[in-house]
Scaffold this motif. Structure first.
Motif, PDB file in Angstrom:
ATOM      1  N   GLN A  55      36.127  40.231  49.171  1.00  0.00           N
ATOM      2  CA  GLN A  55      35.987  41.406  48.619  1.00  0.00           C
ATOM      3  C   GLN A  55      35.520  42.173  49.446  1.00  0.00           C
ATOM      4  N   ALA A  56      36.786  43.574  49.651  1.00  0.00           N
ATOM      5  CA  ALA A  56      37.181  44.456  50.757  1.00  0.00           C
ATOM      6  C   ALA A  56      35.489  45.890  49.761  1.00  0.00           C
ATOM      7  N   PRO A  57      35.058  47.083  50.722  1.00  0.00           N
ATOM      8  CA  PRO A  57      33.746  47.300  49.947  1.00  0.00           C
ATOM      9  C   PRO A  57      35.135  48.163  48.933  1.00  0.00           C
ATOM     10  N   GLY A  58      34.929  48.847  47.941  1.00  0.00           N
ATOM     11  CA  GLY A  58      34.979  48.975  46.685  1.00  0.00           C
ATOM     12  C   GLY A  58      36.087  48.816  45.977  1.00  0.00           C
ATOM     13  N   LYS A  59      36.488  47.395  46.395  1.00  0.00           N
ATOM     14  CA  LYS A  59      37.360  47.179  45.277  1.00  0.00           C
ATOM     15  C   LYS A  59      37.151  45.894  45.038  1.00  0.00           C
ATOM     16  N   GLU A  60      37.499  44.950  43.976  1.00  0.00           N
ATOM     17  CA  GLU A  60      36.821  43.972  42.833  1.00  0.00           C
ATOM     18  C   GLU A  60      37.289  42.588  44.377  1.00  0.00           C
ATOM     19  N   ARG A  61      36.848  41.049  43.912  1.00  0.00           N
ATOM     20  CA  ARG A  61      37.031  40.410  44.154  1.00  0.00           C
ATOM     21  C   ARG A  61      38.477  39.968  44.080  1.00  0.00           C
ATOM     22  N   GLU A  62      38.802  39.240  45.264  1.00  0.00           N
ATOM     23  CA  GLU A  62      40.470  39.382  44.843  1.00  0.00           C
ATOM     24  C   GLU A  62      40.883  37.089  45.594  1.00  0.00           C
ATOM     25  N   PHE A  63      41.476  36.251  44.801  1.00  0.00           N
ATOM     26  CA  PHE A  63      41.791  35.075  44.722  1.00  0.00           C
ATOM     27  C   PHE A  63      42.687  34.874  46.648  1.00  0.00           C
ATOM     28  N   VAL A  64      42.279  34.434  48.065  1.00  0.00           N
ATOM     29  CA  VAL A  64      42.514  34.240  48.600  1.00  0.00           C
ATOM     30  C   VAL A  64      43.631  33.537  48.750  1.00  0.00           C
ATOM     31  N   ALA A  65      42.451  31.784  48.628  1.00  0.00           N
ATOM     32  CA  ALA A  65      43.819  30.786  48.480  1.00  0.00           C
ATOM     33  C   ALA A  65      42.806  29.390  48.048  1.00  0.00           C
TER      34      ALA A  65
END
Length: 123
Positions: free
Chosen positions: A38-48
């Motif tokens: 999760q980057a600042p201001g962004k939604e949590r996203e799938f990586v692996a």
């Protein structure tokens, strides 16, 4: 129940590498494991993600070919090797455990979460 703790984050220059670790307690070997960010201001996203026995592995398109997920059930640990890092990889990285089988990429499909570790990639 599973408790998770990430480590290995830090500051690295673009093109560099980091290896994240996630130490688990509880019935670790029964769960599929995932890495999210999760980057600042962004939604949590799938990586692996990796299945309970390591037989199935999935990656987000943005990290495919650069990141490698692995696990060692005997040591209750899952890892994320990150190579060729880019500034856009900067985020807090979380490991998570899921009791759901199959290609599990959604945040809500995961039952347990660690506190996260910061990864910062400078240009």
């Amino acid at each position: 129940q599973v408790q998770l703790a990430e480590s290995g984050g830090g500051l690295v220059q673009a093109g560099g590498s980091l290896r994240l670790s996630c130490a688990a307690s509880g019935r670790f070997s029964s769960y599929g494991m995932g890495w999210f960010r999760q980057a600042p201001g962004k939604e949590r996203e799938f990586v692996a993600a990796i299945s309970w026995n390591g037989a199935r592995i999935y990656y987000a398109d943005s990290v495919k070919g650069r990141f490698t997920v692995s696990r060692t059930n005997a040591e209750n640990a899952v890892y994320l090797q990150m190579n060729s890092l880019k500034p856009e990889d900067t985020a807090v990285y979380y490991c998570a455990a899921t009791g759901t089988t199959g290609e599990v990429r959604r945040v809500y499909e995961y039952d347990y979460w660690g506190q996260g570790t910061q990864v910062t990639v400078s240009s």
